[in-house]
Write an enzyme that holds these catalytic residues in place. Sequence first.
Site, PDB file in Angstrom:
ATOM      1  N   GLY A  58       0.937  -1.195  -0.110  1.00  0.00           N
ATOM      2  CA  GLY A  58      -0.015   0.033  -0.142  1.00  0.00           C
ATOM      3  C   GLY A  58       1.077   1.444  -0.122  1.00  0.00           C
ATOM      4  CE  LYS A 102      36.920  16.081 -24.166  1.00  0.00           C
ATOM      5  NZ  LYS A 102      37.205  16.800 -23.328  1.00  0.00           N
ATOM      6  CB  SER A 115      30.733  11.673 -24.728  1.00  0.00           C
ATOM      7  OG  SER A 115      31.971  11.349 -24.641  1.00  0.00           O
TER       8      SER A 115
END
Length: 625
Positions: free
Chosen positions: A102, A464, A532
Amino acid sequence: MTEAGRAPPREGGHAGLLRLITCGSVDDGKSTLIGRLLYDSKAIFADHLDAIEQDRGGSAGLDLALLVDGLAAEREQGITIDVAHRYFQTARRKFIVADCPGHEQYTRNMITGASRADLAVILVDARKGVLPQTRRHSFLCHLVGIRHIVLAVTKMDLVGYDRTVFDDIVSQYAQFARGIGIEGFTAIPLSGVEGDNIVAAPSPRTPWYEGPGLLGHLESVPLLSDDAVARPFRLPVQWVNRPDQDFRGFAGTIASGSVRPGDPVRILPSGTTSTVKAIVTQDGELPAASAGEAVTLTLEDAVDCGRGDMLAAAGDPPQTADQFEATVIWLAEDDLHVGRFYDCKLATQTVRATVRQPKYRIDVDRMDRLAAKTLSLNDIGVAEIYTDRELVFEPFAKDRTLGGFILIDRETNATVAAGLLHFSLRRSQNVHWQPTDITREHHAGLKNQTPRVLWFTGLSGAGKSTIANEVEKKLAAMGRHTFLLDGDNIRHGLNKDLGFTEADRIENIRRIGEVAKLMADAGLIVLTAFISPFRAEREMVRTMLADHEFIEIFVNTPLDVAESRDAKGLYKKARRGELKNFTGIDSPYEAPENPEIVVDTVAMTPEEAADHIVRRIFPQSQERA
């Protein structure tokens, strides 16, 4: 799930099996009601009763709830957490009854119990009336296709069996039920402790009630499985049975309709047709089989068919599509990530699926449609679902088995949502792949190289873009055909409409993945330099490409080193709270677990890192890719 009591009855072909659930708000007496139902119908083993007596330590009075609440945590807290299943039967029918929790935080458990039920017993404490969780459970039961509702007004003994209390609750519930589309329900005044109107009816304490007792109603209510037999034949293939070279059968449980040897069938999604040769079971061949029976079908022809395919009536097959509108019930602690790939399971099919931004979510208390950017725990919303290949389906309103699905997180393997398909989107039938004569292999052959996607990932400031640029220069010097996609450059055009929220980052990578795939199809070596931050999206891009074409390169730089470089001043702004959702500060970065290449920018210069990457990709500089 807790399965207490006897073993389940065999379901195949048994028309007298009723699945029911009990649900409602906390402490409405669900477990006590089921315990009384089992006790009075003599469906309790003596050793089970003895065990409960020992747990009580000999105190007076039998706690009927303990016949169902099997978990130790439930007994200690006095609540139902898991979905407790019990199996019993009378002279007229077999039953599987589920006691659903419940508490609102266990709504996901309640959905599990409701997903296959024919009937729902909605309990309302006579002292409290209709509560928000009562409305929520009623709406969910109606939503998942339960058409038989019993309003059980419990604990009537605590209000002196007052008819006015009962009538007021029924009137209040009826007004709500009409508003959500429940066409009818059966209201019964009950006392689980005293046993009023549960097995026998009417109780002498409720002379004003002239309806059936609960058990009598359960024994006579029409079964939804009867409707399934009348629908067209559908069998989701669960597995291909090949015990030897001479036998090949397709096994599964018939979802709807019936089948006989000689019937023409269509295999979907391929559309191939054949004829049923035999219906095989462990007890021998059958002259016919119908909905609910687990069988193996052999066909007259050798056809391409496996797990996830569908055998269907040749003249009345189901639909196939890869874009849908659906109701989504969110069951996970983490919010829905719009655009992220989830595994979608429907019958025996498993595909990858993305959920678009919800059209709206439903306020269960007021039944309002509210604007929503995502869905949170226990939210119910309507959204468009896209799959990576066609699903064989029926609208949920027509077939619960072929219209209901679940979504599974691909990282954790946890079920995060349940869904109900409404219809396929028209554009899914209007858009088709256009075949071309010049293939991706031809494009690659002209360039004398194997297409690849070199996916550079790491924190902002890791290096990067610098390293990717160095790699591209070295590849160009080797005569390779390349293209560099840089995160900042892409956001000036293709992705200029996207921000840096989690949902926008997911969409950013999805778009880049699609572009990188197209470039790989053109035969190029594609270099991408993006933070990313999420593993799921990097894995999504990997699955878009052929085997070994996706090379994940982790530019491994500690946060303090990346922050010290901070040429753009972004970390300083993020630390001051001027730049929200910045990776590494107030938005997470999930480092690759098994990247193909790792470069350490503390130990390597950009040129050394580039040399390392090129040597890993092309061990011999003269090697043709």
